[in-house]
Design an enzyme around this catalytic site. Structure first.
Site, PDB file in Angstrom:
ATOM      1  N   ASP A  79       0.904  -1.195  -0.003  1.00 22.34           N
ATOM      2  CA  ASP A  79       0.003  -0.059   0.023  1.00 22.34           C
ATOM      3  C   ASP A  79       0.814   1.264   0.164  1.00 22.34           C
ATOM      4  OD1 ASP A  79      -2.272   1.893   0.768  1.00 22.34           O
ATOM      5  OD2 ASP A  79      -3.328   0.041   1.052  1.00 22.34           O
ATOM      6  N   ASP A  80       0.352   2.307   0.411  1.00 23.95           N
ATOM      7  CA  ASP A  80       0.903   3.680   0.330  1.00 23.95           C
ATOM      8  C   ASP A  80       2.503   3.803   0.828  1.00 23.95           C
ATOM      9  OD1 ASP A  80       1.168   6.244  -0.097  1.00 23.95           O
ATOM     10  OD2 ASP A  80      -0.379   6.829   1.199  1.00 23.95           O
ATOM     11  N   LYS A 155      -4.005  -1.110  -6.655  1.00 23.48           N
ATOM     12  CA  LYS A 155      -5.132  -0.326  -5.962  1.00 23.48           C
ATOM     13  C   LYS A 155      -4.793   1.159  -6.244  1.00 23.48           C
ATOM     14  CE  LYS A 155      -5.972   0.773  -1.055  1.00 23.48           C
ATOM     15  NZ  LYS A 155      -5.969   0.243   0.618  1.00 23.48           N
ATOM     16  N   ASP A 157      -5.661   4.873  -5.537  1.00 25.04           N
ATOM     17  CA  ASP A 157      -6.620   5.754  -4.459  1.00 25.04           C
ATOM     18  C   ASP A 157      -6.887   7.165  -5.240  1.00 25.04           C
ATOM     19  OD1 ASP A 157      -7.458   6.786  -2.029  1.00 25.04           O
ATOM     20  OD2 ASP A 157      -5.852   5.644  -1.135  1.00 25.04           O
ATOM     21  N   ARG A 213     -13.901   0.703  -4.091  1.00 23.98           N
ATOM     22  CA  ARG A 213     -14.323   0.975  -2.573  1.00 23.98           C
ATOM     23  C   ARG A 213     -15.574   1.926  -2.529  1.00 23.98           C
ATOM     24  NH1 ARG A 213     -10.247   1.735   1.024  1.00 23.98           N
ATOM     25  NH2 ARG A 213     -11.737   3.083   2.044  1.00 23.98           N
ATOM     26  N   ASP A 217     -12.631   4.690   4.773  1.00 22.74           N
ATOM     27  CA  ASP A 217     -11.701   3.593   5.222  1.00 22.74           C
ATOM     28  C   ASP A 217     -12.437   2.936   6.649  1.00 22.74           C
ATOM     29  OD1 ASP A 217      -9.963   4.520   3.747  1.00 22.74           O
ATOM     30  OD2 ASP A 217      -8.457   4.802   5.023  1.00 22.74           O
TER      31      ASP A 217
HETATM   32  C1  GAL Z   1      -6.643   5.681   1.886  1.00 22.72           C
HETATM   33  C2  GAL Z   1      -7.106   4.412   1.466  1.00 22.72           C
HETATM   34  C3  GAL Z   1      -6.765   3.286   2.572  1.00 22.72           C
HETATM   35  C4  GAL Z   1      -5.270   3.427   2.400  1.00 22.72           C
HETATM   36  C5  GAL Z   1      -4.652   4.933   2.478  1.00 22.72           C
HETATM   37  C6  GAL Z   1      -2.958   5.076   2.463  1.00 22.72           C
HETATM   38  O1  GAL Z   1      -7.195   6.680   1.083  1.00 22.72           O
HETATM   39  O2  GAL Z   1      -8.573   4.360   1.689  1.00 22.72           O
HETATM   40  O3  GAL Z   1      -7.028   1.888   2.283  1.00 22.72           O
HETATM   41  O4  GAL Z   1      -4.764   3.045   1.031  1.00 22.72           O
HETATM   42  O5  GAL Z   1      -5.347   6.001   1.832  1.00 22.72           O
HETATM   43  O6  GAL Z   1      -2.607   6.349   2.569  1.00 22.72           O
END
Ligand code: GAL
Length: 491
Positions: A79-80, A155, A157, A213, A217
């Site tokens: 992820d991020d 994924k 965003d 989504r 979150d």
């Molecule tokens: C949000 C996302 C999370 C995660 C996060 C990372 O926008 O909904 O699942 O990816 O960013 O910063």
């Protein structure tokens, strides 16, 4: 269904219809992928922006060792925070060298050698939510970089989107650029939008992606309200998605749009919190059951080396996973609900009844007790079958299989042995071996570890009843009794 007692022609017809369903389903997916909801593991919920190669490899190995990969959890998503804070002088993303000393190509190769897929994260914006460079304006370049790295899953965003949202066309067109860029690489990459329900992706995203989504979150709570998630569960078209949405909140938002699911495109209710410690055993069971039957992608967001035996047994329940992965891809829908603050004449607080159809003609039924005490919940077959009093299904009797019964829930003792490395899921005595048998195969063989534990038979026009603890769930597979089947076959 006792298959051996069916005439050969009936078996051929059923097999043919399953194959036809799968072929028809593949036509619905914009890129031929995700014909059943995605399953895997993602770094964010448990590690936020702070993870590295060791953490990745440790969790990837656990997916394999704990048998999770063989049950379908086969993608690992970084992820991020996976890149450096700036692009290179020629605009390329640079893998974070401190976090990933061996480089992403090596990690990708190792995942593939382990039978896992390699997933990455970016934003259809200028920066990711964590402030790292993101892909708006760099779609082709980034897609090619990922394809070269052997990426299987993106994924994507919604942060820092430079005002390119606010109506469905703006959002669609922005995400469509990446969708096209991924396809142009020639590599099969599952495309998962993460725009929190912004601009109602369920109305437009199935033609350009595999999932989106639907809410802000998730956070590790069953029903505790939070200012971080200001829209209530009945705000189906929420304008402020937030970031602290509890399970019941997301479930409510999903209830209005379940029909938008189809093989190849899924409403994503966000990651599974099972294993993170914020909910009780019953609450995690409800969370997992509902995500599964609504056909959300099942992406774990936990630390796989810290799972308790109970939580592990939830995540590996083969009967529940089989509902999620059913080839029909039809999400269960909510038939009725009584709210906590509007108790009915019997004094029930927040209860919900959901049901849906499965590929082989079985049905799934879920009762949720969201109220503050234990409750008995009842539902007539008329209610289960969409309120249709004259439905032929109501005139039949149904065998009821409990999906949280003794045949499908692993004992704490065996689970502890597997978690401790003293046994393997595939060797665990009597446990369903997903690497050897597919779910559909097991269902056709009437394997109780996937079909569930026989509980009772509900007669025609009858009522299904269950005793359910606070915040708990009852999950049943309904199968026409062989008596009913016989009558149908003779027609
Ligand atoms: C949000 C996302 C999370 C995660 C996060 C990372 O926008 O909904 O699942 O990816 O960013 O910063």
């Amino acid at each position: 269904m006792i298959w051996s007692s069916l005439p050969a022609t009936a078996v051929i017809i059923v097999v043919f219809s399953l194959v036809a369903q799968v072929l028809a389903a593949s036509g619905l997916s914009y890129n031929g992928l995700a014909l059943t909801p995605q399953m895997g593991w993602d770094t964010f919920n448990a590690y936020a922006l702070d993870y590295d190669e060791d953490i990745l490899m440790k969790n990837a190995q656990r997916l394999v060792d704990l048998g999770l990969r063989d049950l379908g959890y086969n993608v690992v998503i970084l992820d991020d925070a996976m890149t450096e804070k700036t692009r290179s002088h020629d605009g390329k993303l640079i893998a974070n060298a401190t976090r990933f000393p061996s480089g992403l190509k090596s990690i990708s190769k190792r995942f593939h050698n382990m039978g896992l897929q390699f997933g990455v994260y970016s934003s259809a914006g200028r920066f990711t939510c964590g402030g790292y460079p993101a892909s708006l304006g760099y779609e082709e370049q980034d897609a090619q970089w990922w394809a070269d790295l052997g990426v299987d899953y993106l994924k994507h965003d919604n942060c820092f989107n430079e005002g390119q949202s606010g109506n469905p066309k703006l959002s669609h067109d922005r995400f469509a650029v990446m969708s096209k860029a991924l396809n142009a690489t020639g590599r099969k990459i599952t495309y998962s939008l993460c725009n929190w329900g912004d601009d109602k992706p369920w109305e437009w995203a199935s033609t350009i992606s595999n999932s989106a989504r639907i809410s802000g979150d998730i956070y590790d709570s069953f029903s505790r309200p939070s200012a971080g998630c200001p829209c209530s569960q009945d705000d189906f078209y929420c304008q402020i998605p937030g970031y602290h949405c509890n399970v019941m909140n997301i479930l409510g938002k999903a209830s209005a749009i379940v029909s938008k699911n189809q093989p190849g495109y899924w409403n994503d209710l966000d990651m599974l919190e099972v294993g993170n410690g914020g909910m009780s055993y019953d609450e995690y069971k409800t969370h997992f059951s509902m995500w599964a039957i609504i056909k959300s992608p099942l992406i774990m967001g936990n630390k796989l080396d810290e799972l308790s035996p109970e939580d592990y047994a939830i995540l590996i329940n083969p009967a529940v996973i089989a509902i999620n992965q059913d080839p029909l891809g039809s999400a269960a829908s909510r038939q009725w609900r009584v709210q906590e603050d509007k108790k009915d004449e019997y004094g029930y607080g927040e209860i919900q009844v959901w049901s849906g159809e499965l590929a082989n003609g079985d049905h799934i039924v879920a009762f949720i007790n969201g109220g503050s005490g234990d409750q008995v919940i009842s539902s007539t077959l008329v209610e289960v079958f969409d309120g249709l009093r004259n439905s032929p299904k109501v005139q039949k009797s149904w065998d009821v299989y409990d999906l949280w019964g003794a045949d499908t829930v692993m004992s704490n003792e065996v689970a502890a042995r597997i978690l401790g490395g003293e046994s393997k899921l595939s060797h665990a005595e009597g446990y369903f071996n997903a690497s050897r048998h597919g779910f559909q195969d097991a269902i056709a063989r009437n394997d109780s570890r996937v079909v569930g534990t026989y509980a009772k038979t509900v007669p025609a026009k009858g009522t299904l009843t269950a005793d359910i603890p606070r915040h708990g769930v009852a999950l049943f597979r309904l199968r026409e009794t062989s008596e009913g089947k016989g009558q149908k076959d003779e027609l």
